[in-house]
Write a protein that holds these residues in place. Sequence first.
Motif, PDB file in Angstrom:
ATOM      1  N   ILE A  50       0.831  -1.206   0.000  1.00 56.82           N
ATOM      2  CA  ILE A  50       0.000   0.000   0.000  1.00 56.82           C
ATOM      3  C   ILE A  50       0.862   1.250   0.000  1.00 56.82           C
ATOM      4  O   ILE A  50       0.637   2.187  -0.771  1.00 56.82           O
ATOM      5  CB  ILE A  50      -0.970   0.001   1.196  1.00 56.82           C
ATOM      6  CG1 ILE A  50      -2.008  -1.112   1.042  1.00 56.82           C
ATOM      7  CG2 ILE A  50      -1.682   1.348   1.305  1.00 56.82           C
ATOM      8  CD1 ILE A  50      -2.903  -1.289   2.255  1.00 56.82           C
ATOM      9  N   THR A  51       1.868   1.292   0.882  1.00 57.59           N
ATOM     10  CA  THR A  51       2.709   2.488   0.951  1.00 57.59           C
ATOM     11  C   THR A  51       3.533   2.659  -0.320  1.00 57.59           C
ATOM     12  O   THR A  51       3.838   3.789  -0.719  1.00 57.59           O
ATOM     13  CB  THR A  51       3.633   2.435   2.179  1.00 57.59           C
ATOM     14  OG1 THR A  51       4.359   1.191   2.194  1.00 57.59           O
ATOM     15  CG2 THR A  51       2.834   2.547   3.466  1.00 57.59           C
ATOM     16  N   PRO A  64       9.470  16.391  -6.491  1.00 56.09           N
ATOM     17  CA  PRO A  64      10.745  15.904  -5.948  1.00 56.09           C
ATOM     18  C   PRO A  64      10.525  15.019  -4.727  1.00 56.09           C
ATOM     19  O   PRO A  64       9.687  15.316  -3.873  1.00 56.09           O
ATOM     20  CB  PRO A  64      11.486  17.202  -5.573  1.00 56.09           C
ATOM     21  CG  PRO A  64      10.891  18.241  -6.471  1.00 56.09           C
ATOM     22  CD  PRO A  64       9.445  17.861  -6.631  1.00 56.09           C
ATOM     23  N   GLN A  65      11.272  13.929  -4.638  1.00 54.71           N
ATOM     24  CA  GLN A  65      11.068  12.974  -3.557  1.00 54.71           C
ATOM     25  C   GLN A  65      11.322  13.584  -2.181  1.00 54.71           C
ATOM     26  O   GLN A  65      10.822  13.078  -1.178  1.00 54.71           O
ATOM     27  CB  GLN A  65      11.956  11.746  -3.760  1.00 54.71           C
ATOM     28  CG  GLN A  65      11.544  10.890  -4.940  1.00 54.71           C
ATOM     29  CD  GLN A  65      12.225   9.537  -4.933  1.00 54.71           C
ATOM     30  OE1 GLN A  65      12.776   9.113  -3.924  1.00 54.71           O
ATOM     31  NE2 GLN A  65      12.194   8.852  -6.063  1.00 54.71           N
ATOM     32  N   ASP A  66      12.075  14.663  -2.100  1.00 48.07           N
ATOM     33  CA  ASP A  66      12.307  15.320  -0.815  1.00 48.07           C
ATOM     34  C   ASP A  66      11.004  15.806  -0.193  1.00 48.07           C
ATOM     35  O   ASP A  66      10.936  16.002   1.033  1.00 48.07           O
ATOM     36  CB  ASP A  66      13.258  16.513  -0.990  1.00 48.07           C
ATOM     37  CG  ASP A  66      14.678  16.074  -1.343  1.00 48.07           C
ATOM     38  OD1 ASP A  66      14.972  14.866  -1.179  1.00 48.07           O
ATOM     39  OD2 ASP A  66      15.469  16.919  -1.780  1.00 48.07           O
ATOM     40  N   GLN A  69       7.439  12.848   1.739  1.00 40.87           N
ATOM     41  CA  GLN A  69       7.084  12.507   3.115  1.00 40.87           C
ATOM     42  C   GLN A  69       6.083  13.516   3.694  1.00 40.87           C
ATOM     43  O   GLN A  69       5.074  13.140   4.289  1.00 40.87           O
ATOM     44  CB  GLN A  69       8.339  12.466   3.986  1.00 40.87           C
ATOM     45  CG  GLN A  69       9.332  11.389   3.601  1.00 40.87           C
ATOM     46  CD  GLN A  69       8.877  10.001   4.034  1.00 40.87           C
ATOM     47  OE1 GLN A  69       8.555   9.779   5.189  1.00 40.87           O
ATOM     48  NE2 GLN A  69       8.835   9.070   3.097  1.00 40.87           N
ATOM     49  N   GLU A  70       6.354  14.796   3.499  1.00 43.60           N
ATOM     50  CA  GLU A  70       5.459  15.811   4.038  1.00 43.60           C
ATOM     51  C   GLU A  70       4.118  15.795   3.322  1.00 43.60           C
ATOM     52  O   GLU A  70       3.063  15.952   3.948  1.00 43.60           O
ATOM     53  CB  GLU A  70       6.099  17.197   3.900  1.00 43.60           C
ATOM     54  CG  GLU A  70       5.266  18.340   4.465  1.00 43.60           C
ATOM     55  CD  GLU A  70       5.036  18.250   5.969  1.00 43.60           C
ATOM     56  OE1 GLU A  70       4.197  19.003   6.479  1.00 43.60           O
ATOM     57  OE2 GLU A  70       5.713  17.432   6.627  1.00 43.60           O
ATOM     58  N   TRP A 188       3.684   9.734   8.996  1.00 42.45           N
ATOM     59  CA  TRP A 188       2.792  10.336   9.977  1.00 42.45           C
ATOM     60  C   TRP A 188       2.847   9.637  11.335  1.00 42.45           C
ATOM     61  O   TRP A 188       2.099   9.966  12.238  1.00 42.45           O
ATOM     62  CB  TRP A 188       1.351  10.329   9.466  1.00 42.45           C
ATOM     63  CG  TRP A 188       0.901   8.970   9.000  1.00 42.45           C
ATOM     64  CD1 TRP A 188       0.398   7.969   9.758  1.00 42.45           C
ATOM     65  CD2 TRP A 188       0.919   8.492   7.664  1.00 42.45           C
ATOM     66  NE1 TRP A 188       0.115   6.882   8.995  1.00 42.45           N
ATOM     67  CE2 TRP A 188       0.423   7.172   7.689  1.00 42.45           C
ATOM     68  CE3 TRP A 188       1.313   9.030   6.437  1.00 42.45           C
ATOM     69  CZ2 TRP A 188       0.307   6.397   6.529  1.00 42.45           C
ATOM     70  CZ3 TRP A 188       1.208   8.250   5.301  1.00 42.45           C
ATOM     71  CH2 TRP A 188       0.707   6.962   5.357  1.00 42.45           C
ATOM     72  N   VAL A 189       3.720   8.644  11.480  1.00 42.10           N
ATOM     73  CA  VAL A 189       3.833   7.910  12.738  1.00 42.10           C
ATOM     74  C   VAL A 189       5.072   8.385  13.474  1.00 42.10           C
ATOM     75  O   VAL A 189       6.189   8.284  12.977  1.00 42.10           O
ATOM     76  CB  VAL A 189       3.920   6.392  12.501  1.00 42.10           C
ATOM     77  CG1 VAL A 189       4.171   5.665  13.824  1.00 42.10           C
ATOM     78  CG2 VAL A 189       2.640   5.890  11.856  1.00 42.10           C
TER      79      VAL A 189
END
Length: 205
Positions: A50-51, A64-66, A69-70, A188-189
């Motif tokens: 899933i992720t 951009p992959q940076d 996450q956000e 988010w964890v």
Amino acid sequence: MNQTYPISNTINLSFGPLEDRLVLTAERGEHGPVRVLLTRRMVLIMLKQITDQLPKLMGLQQTPQDYWQEAMRISHQNALNAKQQADQAQQQAANEDDDAQAQPPNPLPPPDTPVTMYLATGLTLEQREDNLIMAFQGLLLPEAMTQPCQHIPILAMPLQLENVHQLLQLILQQTIAAEWNLPMDLPWVDERQEPMTATSSATTH
């Protein structure tokens, strides 16, 4: 997916301490209700697949992959907020109208309804436009415990982005309840804090 799977749009996820499994309960229309036992290994596979699909589902290929996450953290929080607001609206409607149809759908079958049980052994994910289709294969129980059985399609769930985040949150909560101590590489964890809360069922559209 070359096989035909019964479709389910509403699920419940809980921990079964007797089996030491997560138990996915779902309605499948004319195919009847089902309980699917998920092993620790299967849950790890679910989380990984899933992720891995999330960036594509969110359309982050050109970002951009940076920033991934956000973006995923914000998307996750927005999905949980939307679920909370929908639950509050349903509860308010139920309080204002005593008609049973005003109650939110219950994914659990009535006590006297026969429920088919499976052990999940396979998972397939496929993206179709804005939906992620998640399909389980498995072995029929208890027959598979005493005799050779074929792996058969159990159910498929169409998940929009919000549903994917909500399902991930349910998995996170129930694996904590199970004390499985799974590695959670999710943006988010925060392992120092309790995870964000969500209800124990999900409805997909």
